[in-house]
Design a protein around this motif. Structure first.
Motif, short mmCIF file in Angstrom:
data_model
loop_
_atom_site.label_atom_id
_atom_site.label_comp_id
_atom_site.label_asym_id
_atom_site.label_seq_id
_atom_site.Cartn_x
_atom_site.Cartn_y
_atom_site.Cartn_z
N GLU A 101 48.16 68.95 -8.82
CA GLU A 101 48.70 70.30 -8.94
C GLU A 101 49.17 70.60 -10.36
O GLU A 101 48.98 71.70 -10.87
CB GLU A 101 49.85 70.50 -7.94
N SER A 151 46.61 73.52 -8.39
CA SER A 151 46.35 73.56 -6.95
C SER A 151 46.06 72.14 -6.47
O SER A 151 45.78 71.26 -7.26
CB SER A 151 45.14 74.46 -6.67
N LYS A 152 46.08 71.97 -5.16
CA LYS A 152 45.73 70.68 -4.57
C LYS A 152 44.32 70.71 -3.98
O LYS A 152 43.91 69.78 -3.30
CB LYS A 152 46.76 70.29 -3.50
N GLN A 153 43.57 71.77 -4.23
CA GLN A 153 42.23 71.93 -3.67
C GLN A 153 41.22 71.10 -4.46
O GLN A 153 41.24 71.08 -5.69
CB GLN A 153 41.83 73.40 -3.69
N CYS A 208 34.42 63.12 -0.35
CA CYS A 208 34.56 64.58 -0.34
C CYS A 208 33.18 65.19 -0.61
O CYS A 208 32.61 64.98 -1.67
CB CYS A 208 35.56 64.97 -1.43
N ARG A 232 38.19 76.13 -8.63
CA ARG A 232 38.55 75.37 -7.43
C ARG A 232 37.46 75.52 -6.38
O ARG A 232 36.98 76.61 -6.14
CB ARG A 232 39.89 75.85 -6.90
N GLY A 233 37.13 74.40 -5.75
CA GLY A 233 36.07 74.42 -4.75
C GLY A 233 34.72 74.39 -5.46
O GLY A 233 34.61 74.73 -6.63
#
Length: 179
Positions: free
Chosen positions: A95, A100-102, A64, A114-115
């Motif tokens: 999650e 979240s799944k991000q 990733c 996130r991110g």
């Protein structure tokens, strides 16, 4: 947590016993015992205080780009962090942990980002009180990534249940009595 406490007590007892009987410990053995007592024990006082109040956890995945960039950013800035490796099938656990799944996801204390955005991560780390430049000791070894979800345990096979014994016919009731 109990396992870590037991390890901590055991390490402390070994350290004090060894020192009490005059058993010399190598510097490497001393460092290993101290790091077992507390993962942040070797950090400078100010950094140790911040890390204990606002621990940093990176949730990432192999391959990733954002995760790799986030990891590199944290290492360059000298942020002590734990890394949770998210594998295929860990979506629900991710999650639950981050909402979240991000990926990547960065948790600073209870705050989840996130991110990857270096400016956003920087402002949150600054607000938590982390130094802008690395203050990690030269011999600091970051803990390796740990899996987010443990491998699913193999369900034990239930013991074979014997069939119930055949019903015994009740003797006939005496006349005039009904059940």
């Amino acid at each position: 947590m109990r396992q870590r406490s037991a390890l901590t007590r055991q390490s402390f007892q070994l350290l004090t016993l060894g020192l009490a009987v005059g058993m010399p410990l190598s510097v490497m053995a001393q460092d290993r015992l101290v790091s077992q007592l507390s993962p942040t024990a070797s950090l400078p006082f100010e950094l140790r205080q911040v890390a204990s109040r606002y621990p940093v956890t990176l949730y990432g995945q192999k391959g990733c780009e954002g995760c790799d960039a986030g990891r590199q950013y944290l290492q360059q800035r000298g942020i002590p962090f734990n890394e949770k490796l998210v594998n295929d099938g860990d979506g629900e656990a991710l999650e639950r942990a981050t909402g979240s799944k991000q990926l990547p996801a960065l948790m600073i204390g209870k705050e989840v980002l996130r991110g990857f955005s270096s400016s956003q991560w920087s402002s949150y780390l600054d607000a938590a009180g982390y130094p802008k430049q690395s203050r990690l000791p030269p011999n600091y070894a970051a803990p390796g990534p740990t899996p987010l979800a443990l491998e699913p345990a193999v369900a034990p096979t239930p013991p074979a249940v014997a069939p119930p014994p055949p019903a015994v016919a009740a003797p006939p009731a005496p006349s005039g009595i009904r059940f």
